[in-house]
Scaffold this active site. Sequence first.
Site, short mmCIF file in Angstrom:
data_model
loop_
_atom_site.label_atom_id
_atom_site.label_comp_id
_atom_site.label_asym_id
_atom_site.label_seq_id
_atom_site.Cartn_x
_atom_site.Cartn_y
_atom_site.Cartn_z
N CYS A 95 -0.45 4.12 2.09
CA CYS A 95 -0.23 3.94 3.53
C CYS A 95 1.23 4.16 3.92
O CYS A 95 1.52 4.78 4.93
CB CYS A 95 -0.61 2.52 3.98
SG CYS A 95 -2.20 1.96 3.36
N ASP A 96 2.14 3.62 3.13
CA ASP A 96 3.54 3.51 3.59
C ASP A 96 4.55 4.32 2.78
O ASP A 96 5.72 4.38 3.15
CB ASP A 96 3.97 2.02 3.55
CG ASP A 96 3.14 1.18 4.51
OD1 ASP A 96 2.69 1.73 5.53
OD2 ASP A 96 2.93 -0.02 4.24
N CYS A 151 0.84 -1.20 0.00
CA CYS A 151 0.00 0.00 0.00
C CYS A 151 0.87 1.25 0.00
O CYS A 151 1.38 1.66 1.04
CB CYS A 151 -0.93 -0.02 1.22
SG CYS A 151 -1.95 1.46 1.35
C1 LIG Z 1 0.13 -3.79 5.97
C2 LIG Z 1 -1.02 -2.81 5.80
C3 LIG Z 1 -0.85 -1.49 6.17
C4 LIG Z 1 -1.90 -0.58 6.02
N1 LIG Z 1 -1.71 0.69 6.43
C5 LIG Z 1 -2.74 1.57 6.36
C6 LIG Z 1 -2.57 2.91 6.83
O1 LIG Z 1 -1.50 3.30 7.30
N2 LIG Z 1 -3.65 3.72 6.74
C7 LIG Z 1 -4.84 3.32 6.20
O2 LIG Z 1 -5.80 4.11 6.17
N3 LIG Z 1 -5.02 2.08 5.73
C8 LIG Z 1 -3.99 1.19 5.79
N4 LIG Z 1 -4.15 -0.07 5.30
C9 LIG Z 1 -5.42 -0.43 4.66
C10 LIG Z 1 -6.49 -0.70 5.71
O3 LIG Z 1 -5.98 -1.60 6.66
C11 LIG Z 1 -7.75 -1.27 5.05
O4 LIG Z 1 -8.21 -0.37 4.06
C12 LIG Z 1 -8.84 -1.46 6.09
O5 LIG Z 1 -8.39 -2.31 7.13
C13 LIG Z 1 -10.10 -2.06 5.47
O6 LIG Z 1 -11.01 -2.26 6.49
P1 LIG Z 1 -12.19 -3.32 6.38
O7 LIG Z 1 -12.90 -3.26 7.69
O8 LIG Z 1 -12.96 -3.08 5.14
O9 LIG Z 1 -11.52 -4.74 6.18
P2 LIG Z 1 -10.34 -5.50 6.94
O10 LIG Z 1 -9.51 -4.63 7.76
O11 LIG Z 1 -9.70 -6.32 5.87
O12 LIG Z 1 -11.13 -6.48 7.94
C14 LIG Z 1 -11.84 -7.57 7.45
C15 LIG Z 1 -12.42 -8.33 8.62
O13 LIG Z 1 -13.30 -9.33 8.11
C16 LIG Z 1 -13.09 -10.54 8.82
N5 LIG Z 1 -13.52 -11.64 7.98
C17 LIG Z 1 -13.13 -12.01 6.75
N6 LIG Z 1 -13.77 -13.13 6.36
C18 LIG Z 1 -14.61 -13.47 7.39
C19 LIG Z 1 -15.52 -14.54 7.62
N7 LIG Z 1 -15.71 -15.51 6.73
N8 LIG Z 1 -16.19 -14.55 8.80
C20 LIG Z 1 -16.02 -13.58 9.71
N9 LIG Z 1 -15.18 -12.55 9.54
C21 LIG Z 1 -14.48 -12.51 8.41
C22 LIG Z 1 -11.59 -10.54 9.13
O14 LIG Z 1 -11.34 -11.40 10.23
C23 LIG Z 1 -11.38 -9.06 9.47
O15 LIG Z 1 -11.69 -8.86 10.83
C24 LIG Z 1 -3.12 -1.00 5.44
C25 LIG Z 1 -3.29 -2.33 5.05
C26 LIG Z 1 -2.26 -3.23 5.21
C27 LIG Z 1 -2.44 -4.67 4.79
#
Ligand SMILES: Cc1cc2nc3c(=O)[nH]c(=O)nc-3n(C[C@H](O)[C@H](O)[C@H](O)COP(=O)(O)OP(=O)(O)OC[C@H]3O[C@@H](n4cnc5c(N)ncnc54)[C@H](O)[C@@H]3O)c2cc1C
Length: 309
Positions: free
Chosen positions: A137-138, A134
């Site tokens: 992000c980084d 990302c």
């Molecule tokens: C290494 C890294 C660094 C990042 N740094 C940043 C940053 O600095 N700033 C920023 O804004 N964004 C950052 N991001 C991006 C950010 O993390 C994501 O955009 C954000 O987390 C998305 O949120 P979400 O809730 O949609 O999904 P996610 O965070 O992906 O959460 C998905 C959730 O769904 C659950 N899940 C999946 N399948 C199932 C299932 N079958 N049953 C039950 N639960 C399930 C998982 O357990 C998880 O809890 C980064 C991402 C990564 C990988």
Amino acid sequence: MSDVKNVVIIGSGPAGLTAALYSARAELKPVVIAGLKPGGQLTETTEVENFPGFPEGIQGPELMEKMLAQVKRFGTEVVSENVVSVDFSKKPLAIATDTQTFYSKAVIIATGADANWLGLDNEQKLRGKGVSACATCDGFFFRGKEVVVIGGGDSAMEEANFLTKFATQVTIVHRRAEFKASKIMLKRAQDNPKIKFITDVTVVDVIGTDRVEGVKVKHNDTGAEENISCQGYFAAIGHTPATSIFKNSGLEINDMGYIVPKQFTETSIPGVFVAGDVHDHRYRQAVTAAGEGCKAALDAEKYLQAQES
Ligand SMILES: Cc1cc2nc3c(=O)[nH]c(=O)nc-3n(C[C@H](O)[C@H](O)[C@H](O)COP(=O)(O)OP(=O)(O)OC[C@H]3O[C@@H](n4cnc5c(N)ncnc54)[C@H](O)[C@@H]3O)c2cc1C
């Protein structure tokens, strides 16, 4: 059916937990099914500098712990299980884990997405130590450094262009001689004096023990190996949304695997809402996912009110 919930939220990342916060404060007594990655993608990173409200930055896992504490404060039930199947063909909606089935009037899907990796050992070992997926992000952490971007599509070009704001040199490494990227995106990268291309190569290794020091590639035509010196390695080879459990649910899913909302956070199935990276392949940020969690909770609340009147 004795115990029908108002809202079940699948996923405990920023989208799921923000949906829970709004639903809990609306007294809907939400249930969050946390999944195999409690806290979501931010638990895999260190410093988060772009989430509003933390002027000094905050560690990703700590931010998610705070979000979890906040939803629990308002009475959210958090279940540490994974959803294995859903039945959205009738009401109440059914959501099954390995051990139990939840029935609910509304469901918010917030299962997120995962970055795709080449599958090299050091990609995982050096995550947060120079390896990232990302640039938004980084990228900031690579000011004055040299980085490599893996990929040949639009997102690789976009990430590479973005990284030139910080890095002194960005090398796009691509496995083919041709690019999947659109002409305009490719040209923008080709015209950028800080971007260099190495094509028709296979990435063999990410070099480094404590931090990224380079990338080893093998030229497909000659078999010759080359080490590219760099301090940053960005995989830009797409993401996989966590939608496999929804394949036969009747939800509209596009050819990249993302759930397609019908309007706002509503999906093609009444009572089922979607938020965050599981449908959003454009912004992919914690704050946008959280914002969508809020919207989904408000939409679910309106839906439930309309059902009752
Ligand atoms: C290494 C890294 C660094 C990042 N740094 C940043 C940053 O600095 N700033 C920023 O804004 N964004 C950052 N991001 C991006 C950010 O993390 C994501 O955009 C954000 O987390 C998305 O949120 P979400 O809730 O949609 O999904 P996610 O965070 O992906 O959460 C998905 C959730 O769904 C659950 N899940 C999946 N399948 C199932 C299932 N079958 N049953 C039950 N639960 C399930 C998982 O357990 C998880 O809890 C980064 C991402 C990564 C990988």
